[in-house]
Design an enzyme around this catalytic site. Structure first.
Site, PDB file in Angstrom:
ATOM      1  N   GLY A  32       0.885  -1.171   0.000  1.00 31.54           N
ATOM      2  CA  GLY A  32       0.000   0.000   0.000  1.00 31.54           C
ATOM      3  C   GLY A  32       0.913   1.208   0.000  1.00 31.54           C
ATOM      4  O   GLY A  32       1.976   1.163   0.641  1.00 31.54           O
ATOM      5  N   ASP A  33       0.526   2.292  -0.670  1.00 28.92           N
ATOM      6  CA  ASP A  33       1.501   3.354  -0.929  1.00 28.92           C
ATOM      7  C   ASP A  33       2.207   3.894   0.316  1.00 28.92           C
ATOM      8  O   ASP A  33       3.431   3.927   0.384  1.00 28.92           O
ATOM      9  CB  ASP A  33       0.879   4.477  -1.772  1.00 28.92           C
ATOM     10  CG  ASP A  33      -0.208   5.265  -1.033  1.00 28.92           C
ATOM     11  OD1 ASP A  33      -0.836   4.722  -0.105  1.00 28.92           O
ATOM     12  OD2 ASP A  33      -0.435   6.434  -1.406  1.00 28.92           O
ATOM     13  N   TYR A 104      -9.169  -4.601  -7.277  1.00 25.86           N
ATOM     14  CA  TYR A 104      -9.218  -4.241  -5.851  1.00 25.86           C
ATOM     15  C   TYR A 104     -10.507  -4.692  -5.180  1.00 25.86           C
ATOM     16  O   TYR A 104     -11.582  -4.617  -5.782  1.00 25.86           O
ATOM     17  CB  TYR A 104      -9.133  -2.720  -5.694  1.00 25.86           C
ATOM     18  CG  TYR A 104      -7.799  -2.139  -6.092  1.00 25.86           C
ATOM     19  CD1 TYR A 104      -6.760  -2.048  -5.180  1.00 25.86           C
ATOM     20  CD2 TYR A 104      -7.590  -1.678  -7.397  1.00 25.86           C
ATOM     21  CE1 TYR A 104      -5.535  -1.518  -5.544  1.00 25.86           C
ATOM     22  CE2 TYR A 104      -6.357  -1.145  -7.775  1.00 25.86           C
ATOM     23  CZ  TYR A 104      -5.339  -1.071  -6.845  1.00 25.86           C
ATOM     24  OH  TYR A 104      -4.131  -0.551  -7.212  1.00 25.86           O
ATOM     25  N   ARG A 171      -5.776   8.069  -7.877  1.00 25.19           N
ATOM     26  CA  ARG A 171      -6.312   6.791  -8.376  1.00 25.19           C
ATOM     27  C   ARG A 171      -7.797   6.997  -8.652  1.00 25.19           C
ATOM     28  O   ARG A 171      -8.614   7.029  -7.718  1.00 25.19           O
ATOM     29  CB  ARG A 171      -6.135   5.677  -7.338  1.00 25.19           C
ATOM     30  CG  ARG A 171      -4.696   5.363  -6.981  1.00 25.19           C
ATOM     31  CD  ARG A 171      -3.907   4.727  -8.144  1.00 25.19           C
ATOM     32  NE  ARG A 171      -2.540   4.458  -7.752  1.00 25.19           N
ATOM     33  CZ  ARG A 171      -1.533   5.343  -7.840  1.00 25.19           C
ATOM     34  NH1 ARG A 171      -1.740   6.544  -8.313  1.00 25.19           N
ATOM     35  NH2 ARG A 171      -0.307   5.001  -7.468  1.00 25.19           N
ATOM     36  N   GLY A 231       9.332  10.815 -13.489  1.00 25.35           N
ATOM     37  CA  GLY A 231       9.871   9.552 -13.989  1.00 25.35           C
ATOM     38  C   GLY A 231      11.368   9.619 -14.176  1.00 25.35           C
ATOM     39  O   GLY A 231      12.101  10.084 -13.301  1.00 25.35           O
ATOM     40  N   GLY A 261       7.456   5.960  -6.864  1.00 22.85           N
ATOM     41  CA  GLY A 261       7.196   7.214  -6.153  1.00 22.85           C
ATOM     42  C   GLY A 261       7.192   7.016  -4.641  1.00 22.85           C
ATOM     43  O   GLY A 261       7.671   7.874  -3.888  1.00 22.85           O
ATOM     44  N   ASP A 262       6.685   5.867  -4.179  1.00 19.14           N
ATOM     45  CA  ASP A 262       6.598   5.608  -2.735  1.00 19.14           C
ATOM     46  C   ASP A 262       7.998   5.496  -2.126  1.00 19.14           C
ATOM     47  O   ASP A 262       8.274   6.052  -1.061  1.00 19.14           O
ATOM     48  CB  ASP A 262       5.844   4.299  -2.452  1.00 19.14           C
ATOM     49  CG  ASP A 262       4.471   4.271  -3.089  1.00 19.14           C
ATOM     50  OD1 ASP A 262       3.923   5.354  -3.358  1.00 19.14           O
ATOM     51  OD2 ASP A 262       3.955   3.161  -3.325  1.00 19.14           O
TER      52      ASP A 262
HETATM   53  P1  ADP Z   1       5.215   8.177  -9.462  1.00 21.96           P
HETATM   54  O1  ADP Z   1       5.437   6.713  -9.166  1.00 21.96           O
HETATM   55  O2  ADP Z   1       4.872   9.004  -8.263  1.00 21.96           O
HETATM   56  O3  ADP Z   1       4.376   8.448 -10.679  1.00 21.96           O
HETATM   57  P2  ADP Z   1       7.534   8.698 -11.114  1.00 21.96           P
HETATM   58  O4  ADP Z   1       7.100   7.756 -12.174  1.00 21.96           O
HETATM   59  O5  ADP Z   1       7.739  10.104 -11.514  1.00 21.96           O
HETATM   60  O6  ADP Z   1       6.634   8.738  -9.814  1.00 21.96           O
HETATM   61  O7  ADP Z   1       8.864   8.088 -10.517  1.00 21.96           O
HETATM   62  C1  ADP Z   1       9.282   8.337  -9.201  1.00 21.96           C
HETATM   63  C2  ADP Z   1      10.778   8.312  -9.144  1.00 21.96           C
HETATM   64  O8  ADP Z   1      11.256   7.021  -9.551  1.00 21.96           O
HETATM   65  C3  ADP Z   1      11.458   9.299 -10.080  1.00 21.96           C
HETATM   66  O9  ADP Z   1      11.525  10.571  -9.514  1.00 21.96           O
HETATM   67  C4  ADP Z   1      12.821   8.654 -10.232  1.00 21.96           C
HETATM   68  O10 ADP Z   1      13.602   8.914  -9.090  1.00 21.96           O
HETATM   69  C5  ADP Z   1      12.485   7.164 -10.233  1.00 21.96           C
HETATM   70  N1  ADP Z   1      12.317   6.637 -11.596  1.00 21.96           N
HETATM   71  C6  ADP Z   1      11.153   6.426 -12.257  1.00 21.96           C
HETATM   72  N2  ADP Z   1      11.387   5.905 -13.485  1.00 21.96           N
HETATM   73  C7  ADP Z   1      12.726   5.775 -13.604  1.00 21.96           C
HETATM   74  C8  ADP Z   1      13.610   5.260 -14.614  1.00 21.96           C
HETATM   75  N3  ADP Z   1      13.168   4.772 -15.789  1.00 21.96           N
HETATM   76  N4  ADP Z   1      14.939   5.260 -14.360  1.00 21.96           N
HETATM   77  C9  ADP Z   1      15.426   5.717 -13.176  1.00 21.96           C
HETATM   78  N5  ADP Z   1      14.654   6.192 -12.192  1.00 21.96           N
HETATM   79  C10 ADP Z   1      13.323   6.223 -12.387  1.00 21.96           C
END
Ligand code: ADP
Length: 310
Positions: A32-33, A104, A171, A231, A261-262
């Site tokens: 869970g987040d 869920y 979500r 990302g 993200g978590d």
């Molecule tokens: P969320 O899960 O909140 O949508 P993101 O997809 O933006 O968040 O990703 C959260 C963090 O995970 C990013 O800030 C980065 O640190 C890491 N991350 C995500 N994708 C990649 C990737 N392809 N390569 C390296 N780090 C990644």
């Protein structure tokens, strides 16, 4: 800072591990987040008190969930026990193309009723922490009738000087419609001192799909730290120290982005609590999230994780 509370729902996770010769086999775990954030934060910074704020039931799975909280050294003094509810559950299926989908069963879970346990005494106890973290999932899960009580809790914590941290984690299934979620998120943005939004979530709920757009969105809010995740692109950090961009080293062999993200949030908040700069904290958070997405599932095996981050 020595104590953080994380309010939200931990669920029973069923992961489909069927094979052709062995169909209908699922592996069970808990995730869970905010729980994921709590686990990584505590593993990285054992000196911090990391407490879950949630409700479970009296069933076998609730007992096992509590054992997992204990094994991960998470504080459970604010994990309340419902007389008649049980934990939520979700299953993960992976199709032939490797795409994951989630189902869920959480519409009447114990965690939805966590606010029933918020007596004045409990609120006073929560007010003794340094940081209170919740997410858009925490908000969506809380019983709609209890929302006023939740915002009263946030107000009480702020009055007591507790730093409020929030991640959007939108979500759609948890909300009647976008408008309902937006109202709650805007309240959270007003209350939060530390904002940890992801651009993808922002695009889905506010149709703002660039980092610049997200930063502009927050220009009239009085946050202390705005950390925008995007990302593999980079992370933008806004605070009294200005606007900094921290690069992400893209991971080429991504296995499972669950908990990216978590785990980022856990690394970031823990690092800030132990006095690291915003930039150093984001650098650690990037490393943690980059490591987690090279492994399957929300929670990476403890031994593998600690061999990387000792
Ligand atoms: P969320 O899960 O909140 O949508 P993101 O997809 O933006 O968040 O990703 C959260 C963090 O995970 C990013 O800030 C980065 O640190 C890491 N991350 C995500 N994708 C990649 C990737 N392809 N390569 C390296 N780090 C990644």
């Amino acid at each position: 800072m020595t104590k953080i509370l994380l309010l939200g729902e931990c669920m029973i996770e069923l992961k489909d591990v069927s094979t052709q010769s062995n169909p209908n086999i699922a592996q069970q775990a808990f995730a869970g987040d905010v729980f994921n954030t709590a686990v990584y934060l505590k593993r990285l910074f054992p000196q911090i008190d990391v407490d879950m704020v949630t409700a479970v039931g009296k069933d076998k799975y609730s007992k096992e969930m509590l054992q997992v909280f204990n094994r991960e050294s998470l504080g459970t003094s604010c994990v309340f026990e419902s007389e008649d509810k049980i934990p939520g559950l979700y299953s993960i299926q992976v199709d032939a193309q490797g795409e994951r989908s989630f189902t869920y069963w959480r519409s009447d879970s114990a965690a939805r009723y966590v606010m029933n346990f918020m007596t004045a005494d409990v609120m006073r106890q929560l007010s003794k922490s340094d940081i209170f973290f919740f997410s858009g999932i925490s908000l969506g899960v809380i019983n709609t009738e209890d929302r006023d009580k939740f915002w009263l809790l946030i107000h009480t914590l702020k009055e007591a000087g507790v730093t409020i941290a929030f991640d959007l984690n939108y979500r759609p299934k948890l909300w009647r419609d976008k408008a309902e979620a937006q109202v709650q998120f805007l309240k959270a943005f007003e209350a939060a001192d530390i904002l940890l939004p992801g651009v993808d979530d922002f695009a889905a709920i506010f149709d703002v799909d660039t980092v610049q757009g997200v930063i502009k969105f927050f220009k009239d809010y009085s946050f202390q730290e705005l950390i925008v995740k995007n990302g593999e692109q980079n992370v933008h950090c806004l605070s009294e120290h200005g606007h900094h961009i921290v690069d992400v080293t893209p991971v080429t062999d991504v296995v499972d982005t669950t908990s990216a993200g978590d785990s980022f949030n856990g690394g970031y908040l823990g690092a800030r609590m132990t006095g690291k700069s915003i930039i150093n904290s984001v650098e650690l958070a990037n490393q943690v999230a980059g490591f987690v997405i090279q492994h399957s599932g929300a929670i990476v095996d403890e031994a593998a994780f600690s061999s990387q981050f000792q």
